[in-house]
Design a protein around this motif. Structure first.
Motif, PDB file in Angstrom:
ATOM      1  N   LEU A 151       0.832  -1.199   0.000  1.00  0.00           N
ATOM      2  CA  LEU A 151       0.000   0.000   0.000  1.00  0.00           C
ATOM      3  C   LEU A 151       0.870   1.255   0.000  1.00  0.00           C
ATOM      4  N   MET A 152       1.970   1.225   0.739  1.00  0.00           N
ATOM      5  CA  MET A 152       2.908   2.365   0.719  1.00  0.00           C
ATOM      6  C   MET A 152       3.453   2.574  -0.694  1.00  0.00           C
ATOM      7  N   LYS A 153       3.787   1.473  -1.361  1.00  0.00           N
ATOM      8  CA  LYS A 153       4.301   1.560  -2.724  1.00  0.00           C
ATOM      9  C   LYS A 153       3.233   2.113  -3.665  1.00  0.00           C
ATOM     10  N   THR A 154       2.012   1.664  -3.516  1.00  0.00           N
ATOM     11  CA  THR A 154       0.910   2.162  -4.342  1.00  0.00           C
ATOM     12  C   THR A 154       0.746   3.660  -4.172  1.00  0.00           C
ATOM     13  N   ILE A 155       0.787   4.125  -2.932  1.00  0.00           N
ATOM     14  CA  ILE A 155       0.640   5.563  -2.663  1.00  0.00           C
ATOM     15  C   ILE A 155       1.782   6.339  -3.301  1.00  0.00           C
TER      16      ILE A 155
END
Length: 188
Positions: free
Chosen positions: A126-130
């Protein structure tokens, strides 16, 4: 089939009922306190049917955690790619589906061994997606998650008079991303 015999439910519909029941049970009681018999009763199926479909309580819990992260990612995909817009989409999701924040918190609380690795991986993804959506740097993403945690706790504790935290979160996110528009100016 006689008139007194109920129609057989398709497996996909039965699975959806179990997932919905499990989401409510795990949101309230976590992995350790969640009970498969309570999930089965709520879904209107037998305990053995739940085990047959999901294998174990832990596997079912991990499926619920994955589904929660999927809901967050879907909410992010439907909004403008700015930190403020993503933050606002998350708050709207928390307000619309109370179990999202509770399952997130229960996932962190149960993070031990296999669960820890699964939650860690979804969190990092999710951090990577953001980062990919917004172009935010590591500090901005950490700040985004910190403000998201405040929102998650606010929603979990059902602090309706404290929804002003949404304005605070938007202010914080604008500090780390000065080019961001106020959340109420985002498009859906």
């Amino acid at each position: 089939m006689s008139e007194g015999t109920p129609a057989r439910m398709p497996a996909a519909a039965r699975r959806a009922l179990i997932v919905e029941a499990a989401e409510a049970e795990f949101a309230r009681n976590g992995l350790a306190g969640g009970r498969l018999d309570a999930i089965a009763e709520r879904a209107g199926v037998s305990h053995p049917r739940v085990v047959q479909m999901f294998g174990s309580k832990k596997k079912l819990f991990l499926e619920i955690v994955d589904g929660t992260y999927d809901k967050i990612e879907a909410a992010f995909a439907r909004t403008r790619p700015t930190l403020a817009a993503l933050g606002s989409a998350y708050v709207e999701l928390l307000q619309r589906e109370r179990t999202v924040g509770l399952v997130m918190l229960q996932g962190y609380a149960a993070a031990d061994g296999e669960v820890q690795e699964a939650v860690r991986q979804r969190h990092l993804d999710l951090m990577k997606t953001i980062t990919e959506l917004t172009g935010a740097d590591a500090w901005q993403v950490r700040t985004f998650f910190a403000t998201g945690l405040v929102q998650t706790v606010t929603a979990a504790l059902d602090l309706p008079g404290q929804r002003a935290d949404t304005a605070w979160s938007a202010w914080i996110l604008r500090l780390v991303d000065p080019a961001a528009e106020p959340a109420d100016e985002r498009s859906s």
